[in-house]
Structures are given as C-alpha cells and as structure tokens.
Design a protein around this motif. Structure first.
Motif, short mmCIF file in Angstrom:
data_model
loop_
_atom_site.label_atom_id
_atom_site.label_comp_id
_atom_site.label_asym_id
_atom_site.label_seq_id
_atom_site.Cartn_x
_atom_site.Cartn_y
_atom_site.Cartn_z
N VAL A 33 4.83 4.34 -3.11
CA VAL A 33 3.96 5.52 -3.28
C VAL A 33 3.07 5.28 -4.49
CG1 VAL A 33 3.94 8.01 -3.49
CG2 VAL A 33 5.95 6.91 -2.59
N CYS A 34 1.83 5.77 -4.44
CA CYS A 34 0.94 5.57 -5.60
C CYS A 34 1.02 6.76 -6.56
CB CYS A 34 -0.50 5.33 -5.15
SG CYS A 34 -1.34 6.83 -4.59
N ASP A 35 0.54 6.54 -7.80
CA ASP A 35 0.61 7.58 -8.83
C ASP A 35 -0.20 8.82 -8.45
OD1 ASP A 35 2.36 6.53 -10.65
OD2 ASP A 35 0.82 5.30 -11.63
N ASP A 36 -1.37 8.60 -7.83
CA ASP A 36 -2.22 9.74 -7.47
C ASP A 36 -1.49 10.69 -6.53
OD1 ASP A 36 -4.06 8.56 -9.00
OD2 ASP A 36 -5.64 8.45 -7.48
N CYS A 37 -0.78 10.11 -5.53
CA CYS A 37 -0.06 10.96 -4.57
C CYS A 37 1.09 11.69 -5.26
CB CYS A 37 0.45 10.12 -3.40
SG CYS A 37 -0.87 9.62 -2.29
N ILE A 38 1.74 11.02 -6.22
CA ILE A 38 2.84 11.68 -6.95
C ILE A 38 2.29 12.85 -7.76
CG2 ILE A 38 4.55 11.36 -8.79
CD1 ILE A 38 4.96 8.51 -7.82
N GLU A 72 0.82 -1.21 0.00
CA GLU A 72 0.00 0.00 0.00
C GLU A 72 0.86 1.27 0.00
OE1 GLU A 72 -0.90 0.93 4.71
OE2 GLU A 72 -2.47 0.04 3.49
N CYS A 73 0.28 2.33 -0.54
CA CYS A 73 0.97 3.62 -0.63
C CYS A 73 1.22 4.16 0.79
CB CYS A 73 0.10 4.59 -1.43
SG CYS A 73 0.64 6.29 -1.32
N ILE A 74 2.44 4.63 1.02
CA ILE A 74 2.80 5.07 2.36
C ILE A 74 2.14 6.40 2.72
CG2 ILE A 74 4.86 6.36 1.67
CD1 ILE A 74 6.20 5.10 4.14
N SER A 75 1.67 7.12 1.70
CA SER A 75 1.11 8.44 1.95
C SER A 75 -0.41 8.37 2.19
CB SER A 75 1.44 9.36 0.79
OG SER A 75 0.86 10.61 0.99
N CYS A 76 -1.18 7.84 1.21
CA CYS A 76 -2.64 7.83 1.38
C CYS A 76 -3.10 6.55 2.07
CB CYS A 76 -3.33 7.99 0.04
SG CYS A 76 -2.97 6.69 -1.15
N LYS A 77 -2.28 5.55 2.11
CA LYS A 77 -2.56 4.27 2.77
C LYS A 77 -3.82 3.60 2.22
CE LYS A 77 -0.01 5.24 6.94
NZ LYS A 77 1.09 5.85 6.22
N GLY A 78 -4.28 4.05 1.06
CA GLY A 78 -5.49 3.46 0.50
C GLY A 78 -5.20 2.70 -0.77
N ARG A 79 -4.48 3.34 -1.68
CA ARG A 79 -4.23 2.73 -2.98
C ARG A 79 -2.95 1.90 -2.97
NH1 ARG A 79 -6.82 7.69 -4.22
NH2 ARG A 79 -4.96 8.79 -3.56
N GLU A 80 -2.85 1.09 -4.00
CA GLU A 80 -1.65 0.25 -4.16
C GLU A 80 -0.51 1.15 -4.64
OE1 GLU A 80 0.15 -3.57 -4.08
OE2 GLU A 80 -1.70 -2.76 -3.24
ZN LIG Z 1 -1.16 7.33 -2.34
#
Ligand SMILES: [Zn+2]
Length: 223
Positions: free
Chosen positions: A53-58, A2-10
C-alpha cells in the motif's frame, strides 16, 4: 511493487500474506430427501503473496476515519432515503391523514437509529486509531486497505488473506482457527509452514525479517 489500492504509486508498506481459498459447492435441493446433497465448503491454503500500500492511500484512509461524512452517506444510504420519505409523509399528511404522518415518524425513527448506530461505531473507531502509536496506526490502516482492496474471487474460489507477521508466528493453531477462520487441517498446515518450510518461502519473498506488529482485524461495526 505497485499499491494495491490506487494501482498507480509504488507501495511503501508491504505485507507478507498467505491466500486462503474457499470453494462453495452449493449441493442440491430436492423434494425427496434421498436426492438432496448438502452444501459444502472446501478450504485450502493458496500462494504466499506480498501486498503493498502507498503512503497517500494510508493518509487518505486516515482522513476518512477522522472525518467519516462521506462514508456515513455511503453506508447509511437506505437510512437517508427513509429519512427523506418519512419527512415528506409528515409534511404532506399531518393534520390530513394522520396515520400516514405517524408512519413517516416511524420511518424517521428507524433512520435515526441507523445513523446513531453508524456514528457510534465511527467514533469508537476514530478513538481507537487516535490512541494507536504512529507505527501501529500505519499498520492497522495499511492492513485495512489491503483487506478491502485485495482480490476476493478467482473463478469459483473466494479468497481472503492472512498476514504473516511475528505475531502470527507466535500464534497457536487454535488461534488461526479462531481469528482467521482456518479449518483444523489448514491451521495445522499453516503452523508447520511458519515453523518449518516457511523460512525458505519467506526468503523467496525477499524478506529477511518478519513484522512483529499485529493487525487490527477485530473492529467491526457490530461491536
Ligand atoms: Zn495507493
């Protein structure tokens, strides 16, 4: 993972990292010299960790860098408050108690200095990110998010992470001390890990090829 920032997405962008753990022993202060114990820091290398990290957060972070208004208000909160107080002092006291109005002008000058300093930094950073190739930009943004979102404490220990990439592999021991703040002993140990035991450790992480990009960890507001 899981993404370390949003903890929701892969997470779509992963880093191999090693933990650096520091314990600060506060020592003891005393009136008498013989009773004083100086504060000491003990640093040790921790576990190998994979952070994603996921693409959305980037994308979101890149947007914030291109349009830094929200960050501006967060970073310069004190400046904004000084500016408002300064303005109020001028409006209420000019022509009546000029000394207070002058104080207000000084507060505004301080606030403007703070705003310009932040804005200069934000523009330099924006330029730098825009000049990066797409790949380097993703890498730098992802590493920035990882550094900010990764856990910073574990009990009494403070933690930070050193990325393990091809660039790290090519670094000398001195570079680990200079760029990543490792002690001489830990820099030695890390160097040995990368060139000896590391292969096994890296396979444990399920990683067969290393990253050859270098994170942009140099850019700070104080530049
Ligand atoms: Zn994320």
């Amino acid at each position: 993972m899981e993404c370390i920032s949003c903890k929701g997405r892969e997470g779509s962008f992963s880093f191999k990292t090693i933990e650096v753990r520091t314990i600060l022993n506060p020592g003891r202060n005393s009136l008498f010299k013989k009773n004083r114990i100086p504060a000491t820091r003990t640093q040790k290398l921790g576990d190998l960790r994979e952070l994603s990290v996921c693409d959305d957060c980037i994308e979101k972070r890149y947007h914030e860098i291109l349009h830094p208004w929200k960050e501006f208000l967060n970073t310069c909160k004190v400046g904004v408050i000084l500016f408002v107080i300064g303005l109020a002092l001028i409006v209420f006291y000019i022509g009546r108690q000029n000394i207070l109005a002058i104080g207000g002008a000084a507060l505004i000058a301080l606030a403007l200095y703070r705003f310009l300093k932040y804005w200069g930094f934000a523009l330099r950073r924006k330029d730098e990110y825009m000049k990066f190739s797409e790949d380097n930009r993703r890498f730098a943004l992802a590493w920035e998010i990882v550094s900010q979102s990764a856990p910073k404490r574990d009990g009494v220990e403070s933690i930070y992470f050193v990325p393990i990439t091809k660039a790290t592999e090519n670094m000398k021991r001195e570079d680990f001390m200079k760029y990543y703040g490792l002690t001489k002993e830990n820099a030695d140990q890390f160097h040995k890990m990368l060139h000896g035991k590391f292969k096994a450790a890296s396979q444990r992480l399920g990683q067969d090829s290393l990253d050859d990009r270098e994170p942009n960890t140099e850019l700070t507001e104080n530049d």
